[in-house]
Design a protein around this motif. Structure first.
Motif, PDB file in Angstrom:
ATOM      1  N   ASN A 241      12.808  -3.825  -2.482  1.00 37.15           N
ATOM      2  CA  ASN A 241      11.795  -4.396  -1.598  1.00 37.15           C
ATOM      3  C   ASN A 241      10.395  -3.940  -1.975  1.00 37.15           C
ATOM      4  O   ASN A 241       9.409  -4.567  -1.587  1.00 37.15           O
ATOM      5  N   ASP A 242      10.309  -2.834  -2.727  1.00 38.35           N
ATOM      6  CA  ASP A 242       8.983  -2.333  -3.131  1.00 38.35           C
ATOM      7  C   ASP A 242       8.458  -3.154  -4.302  1.00 38.35           C
ATOM      8  O   ASP A 242       9.204  -3.851  -4.991  1.00 38.35           O
ATOM      9  N   LYS A 243       7.185  -3.087  -4.520  1.00 37.26           N
ATOM     10  CA  LYS A 243       6.533  -3.796  -5.614  1.00 37.26           C
ATOM     11  C   LYS A 243       5.694  -2.808  -6.429  1.00 37.26           C
ATOM     12  O   LYS A 243       4.471  -2.769  -6.312  1.00 37.26           O
ATOM     13  N   PRO A 244       6.343  -1.955  -7.227  1.00 41.24           N
ATOM     14  CA  PRO A 244       5.592  -0.953  -7.997  1.00 41.24           C
ATOM     15  C   PRO A 244       4.634  -1.613  -8.984  1.00 41.24           C
ATOM     16  O   PRO A 244       4.883  -2.720  -9.471  1.00 41.24           O
ATOM     17  N   PHE A 245       3.553  -0.914  -9.271  1.00 38.43           N
ATOM     18  CA  PHE A 245       2.532  -1.459 -10.168  1.00 38.43           C
ATOM     19  C   PHE A 245       3.021  -1.373 -11.615  1.00 38.43           C
ATOM     20  O   PHE A 245       3.509  -0.339 -12.067  1.00 38.43           O
ATOM     21  N   VAL A 246       2.867  -2.475 -12.329  1.00 40.32           N
ATOM     22  CA  VAL A 246       3.306  -2.565 -13.725  1.00 40.32           C
ATOM     23  C   VAL A 246       2.105  -2.846 -14.616  1.00 40.32           C
ATOM     24  O   VAL A 246       1.304  -3.750 -14.332  1.00 40.32           O
ATOM     25  N   SER A 247       1.985  -2.071 -15.672  1.00 47.70           N
ATOM     26  CA  SER A 247       0.930  -2.297 -16.668  1.00 47.70           C
ATOM     27  C   SER A 247       1.570  -2.907 -17.912  1.00 47.70           C
ATOM     28  O   SER A 247       2.491  -2.322 -18.494  1.00 47.70           O
TER      29      SER A 247
ATOM     30  N   ILE B  85       0.264 -15.458 -16.871  1.00 45.37           N
ATOM     31  CA  ILE B  85      -0.383 -15.931 -15.642  1.00 45.37           C
ATOM     32  C   ILE B  85       0.663 -16.347 -14.625  1.00 45.37           C
ATOM     33  O   ILE B  85       0.466 -16.214 -13.410  1.00 45.37           O
ATOM     34  N   ASP B  86       1.799 -16.834 -15.102  1.00 50.78           N
ATOM     35  CA  ASP B  86       2.799 -17.457 -14.238  1.00 50.78           C
ATOM     36  C   ASP B  86       3.897 -16.504 -13.781  1.00 50.78           C
ATOM     37  O   ASP B  86       4.952 -16.950 -13.322  1.00 50.78           O
ATOM     38  N   LEU B  87       3.706 -15.197 -13.930  1.00 51.55           N
ATOM     39  CA  LEU B  87       4.741 -14.257 -13.507  1.00 51.55           C
ATOM     40  C   LEU B  87       4.979 -14.367 -12.001  1.00 51.55           C
ATOM     41  O   LEU B  87       4.025 -14.530 -11.220  1.00 51.55           O
ATOM     42  N   ASP B  88       6.251 -14.256 -11.594  1.00 49.70           N
ATOM     43  CA  ASP B  88       6.556 -14.305 -10.160  1.00 49.70           C
ATOM     44  C   ASP B  88       6.426 -12.914  -9.537  1.00 49.70           C
ATOM     45  O   ASP B  88       7.306 -12.431  -8.819  1.00 49.70           O
ATOM     46  N   TYR B  89       5.316 -12.271  -9.842  1.00 55.14           N
ATOM     47  CA  TYR B  89       5.065 -10.886  -9.425  1.00 55.14           C
ATOM     48  C   TYR B  89       3.557 -10.733  -9.302  1.00 55.14           C
ATOM     49  O   TYR B  89       2.803 -11.299 -10.103  1.00 55.14           O
ATOM     50  N   GLU B  90       3.116  -9.974  -8.328  1.00 54.52           N
ATOM     51  CA  GLU B  90       1.679  -9.881  -8.072  1.00 54.52           C
ATOM     52  C   GLU B  90       1.048  -8.570  -8.534  1.00 54.52           C
ATOM     53  O   GLU B  90      -0.116  -8.534  -8.912  1.00 54.52           O
ATOM     54  N   ASN B  91       1.820  -7.501  -8.526  1.00 55.54           N
ATOM     55  CA  ASN B  91       1.245  -6.161  -8.687  1.00 55.54           C
ATOM     56  C   ASN B  91       1.285  -5.713 -10.152  1.00 55.54           C
ATOM     57  O   ASN B  91       2.082  -4.856 -10.536  1.00 55.54           O
ATOM     58  N   TYR B  92       0.419  -6.294 -10.965  1.00 58.59           N
ATOM     59  CA  TYR B  92       0.438  -5.949 -12.393  1.00 58.59           C
ATOM     60  C   TYR B  92      -0.940  -6.151 -13.014  1.00 58.59           C
ATOM     61  O   TYR B  92      -1.825  -6.804 -12.445  1.00 58.59           O
ATOM     62  N   GLU B  93      -1.095  -5.581 -14.202  1.00 60.84           N
ATOM     63  CA  GLU B  93      -2.285  -5.766 -15.027  1.00 60.84           C
ATOM     64  C   GLU B  93      -1.840  -6.018 -16.457  1.00 60.84           C
ATOM     65  O   GLU B  93      -0.693  -5.751 -16.820  1.00 60.84           O
TER      66      GLU B  93
END
Length: 513
Positions: free
Chosen positions: A85-91, A112-120
């Motif tokens: 359930n967590d969304k850890p940050f991914v670089s 751009i189209d990843l189904d994930y929000e928390n990334y760089e």
């Protein structure tokens, strides 16, 4: 003081010493000439030593062959996942060097189209001289928004490992996981969601996905199948024995574990497998997930394919010797066998008996020692044993996975076409002839036909060797030597596969040099 090629140098002895040291380090062909000359002298005057070396080489081949057959026999392992359930940050780290800008931009567009929000996304271009090559990528990163960061660094040392360490320094403090992808890899939208579900406990530090290729099709299937067999056989074995090593791209790594083992290291030219090894040494584990979630490009010229294979064999040999020196306090005997098998997957033991066969045919004419007949016959036996084993291995590995005998044979031909790289690169490590890190060319080019010369040369030499043996009334060795000639011409098949790869339209990857 004396003058040497226009340079003022000190004492004469130091001058010659430094000159020959430089000549030795800068001329790899000189090393091979000296080694082959020494080997000829051994064959002529101390054949007992040559016999011992050949026997050791044979048993090394038999050991590796047995482990490979064992690896192919293991069942596919089911991998467990966990719902997160967590969304850890991914670089996401993309190191580039002299890559076609349109290729890199396509790779970025897929992110751009990843189904994930928390990334760089961090793109690190290193040492590319032409501004027109890296500047369009920088502009494209700006266009894609604040998630995308671009840096260009000059005079960076440490090859790909050095670039990845800079990416680490530039990554957000929130980063918990790192996705490493090569500049040519377009990943699927679900890659982050899927990969994070395999981190089921804190000791799992690596999730590795297979390499797959967007320029693979029916006409170059031998190449793509030969690449693929590594993942289907060796990486599945690594899952079963809990000894998964990284393969460089489409790899997700726990940042905390990476920091604990000292980040990326440039002590080998295969920084990926070296990292996997150090993670296991520290008590971490890896997971291989046999789901292709990214596609890259196979080489479109024979030179690049050879350089790639050379890098894998040389770098893995470096890593193997580092592994031998490790304490192995967190590595079991079964894991050690699995690691050894992965690191020797691209190695062959053909070169020593092949060169011995050629030289022994000559040495019989000069000095017909009683041992020479045995040396010739044993060299032939080793080569034919390797050829038969590899055909058995590919047939077994492919057929039990539902592939055809034809696919197995074509992949076998491609594997044989890399005989020189698989046989010489580990020997280059032994004589400290480091080829350095050579990136695989991504520009769309076809190499010249002169790249076929080594295969033709070895084939002709085998025929000449057979003629020499006939002159010495060694009829059966002569026949078996001449029958080896076609195997070295398998490089022709690879060259045609390469041409088909070039001719294939890459879809969105229309790359021009």
């Amino acid at each position: 003081m004396i003058m040497l090629r226009g340079l003022k140098i000190g004492p004469v002895s130091d001058t010659y010493l430094s000159y020959y040291k430089r000549l030795w380090s800068e001329q790899p062909y000189l090393k091979w000439f000296v080694l082959i000359s020494i080997w000829l002298i051994v064959l002529l005057f101390v054949p007992a030593i040559a016999t011992i070396v050949l026997i050791i080489n044979f048993f090394a081949m038999a050991l590796v062959s047995g482990l490979q057959i064992y690896s192919a026999s293991l069942p596919d392992k089911n991998i467990t996942t966990v719902s997160r359930n967590d969304k850890p940050f991914v670089s996401i780290h993309i190191p580039t060097y002299n890559e076609p800008p349109e290729l890199v931009c396509d790779t970025l567009n897929a992110l751009i189209d990843l189904d994930y929000e928390n990334y760089e996304v961090i793109v690190l271009d290193n040492n590319t001289k032409k501004v027109e090559t890296w500047y369009p990528v920088k502009q494209h990163c700006k266009k894609l928004g604040k998630r995308f960061h671009f840096e260009h660094v000059e005079n960076l040392k440490g090859y790909k490992a050095g670039a990845l360490n800079i990416c680490l320094e530039l990554s957000s403090d929130k980063t918990e996981y790192i996705l490493v992808i090569d500049a040519d890899y377009k990943v699927q939208p679900e890659i982050l969601t899927t990969s994070l579900s395999y981190f089921t406990d804190d000791r799992i530090a690596l999730v590795q996905f297979p390499q797959s290729y967007s320029n693979a099709h029916e006409k170059n299937r031998g190449m793509s199948d030969e690449y693929e067999h590594f993942f289907q056989v060796y990486m599945n074995m690594a899952n079963c024995l809990n000894c998964v090593l990284s393969t460089g791209t489409v790899s997700v790594i726990r940042k905390k574990a990476l920091s604990e083992v000292g980040n990326w290291s440039d002590r080998t030219i295969t920084e990926d497998v070296d990292l996997g090894l150090r993670l296991h040494e520290a008590g971490f584990h890896g997971v291989y997930v046999p789901i292709p979630l990214g596609k890259g490009l196979m080489p479109t010229d024979l030179k690049s394919l050879r350089q790639q294979r050379e890098r894998w064999v040389y770098g893995n040999t470096q890593t193997l010797f580092n592994f031998i020196k490790m304490s192995k306090k967190n590595i079991t005997a079964w894991q050690s066998l699995g690691i050894f098998t992965q690191l020797t997957a691209w190695v062959n033991f053909m070169l020593i008996p092949a060169i011995t066969l050629i030289l022994a045919g000559f040495s019989i004419l000069v000095n017909d020692h009683p041992s020479h007949s045995f040396i010739v016959e044993f060299s032939l036996f080793t080569i034919w044993a390797y050829l038969i084993f590899k055909m058995t291995f590919f047939s077994f590995a492919f057929l039990r996975r539902g592939k055809s005998a034809q696919q197995a044979f074509y992949a076998y031909l491609v594997h044989l076409g890399m005989i020189w790289e698989g046989g010489s690169s580990w020997l280059r490590f032994m004589i400290r002839d480091n080829p350095g890190f050579k990136r695989t060319n991504k520009f769309k080019i076809v190499g010249p036909t002169r790249d076929l010369i080594p295969g033709f040369a070895f084939s002709i030499i085998m025929i000449l060797c057979g003629i020499l043996l006939l002159l010495n009334n060694a009829v059966w060795p002569a026949i078996f030597s001449i029958l080896l000639a076609p195997f070295f011409l398998s490089v022709i098949y690879i060259y045609r596969q390469i041409q088909n790869t070039y001719e294939f339209n890459y879809g969105n990857h229309e790359i021009k040099s």
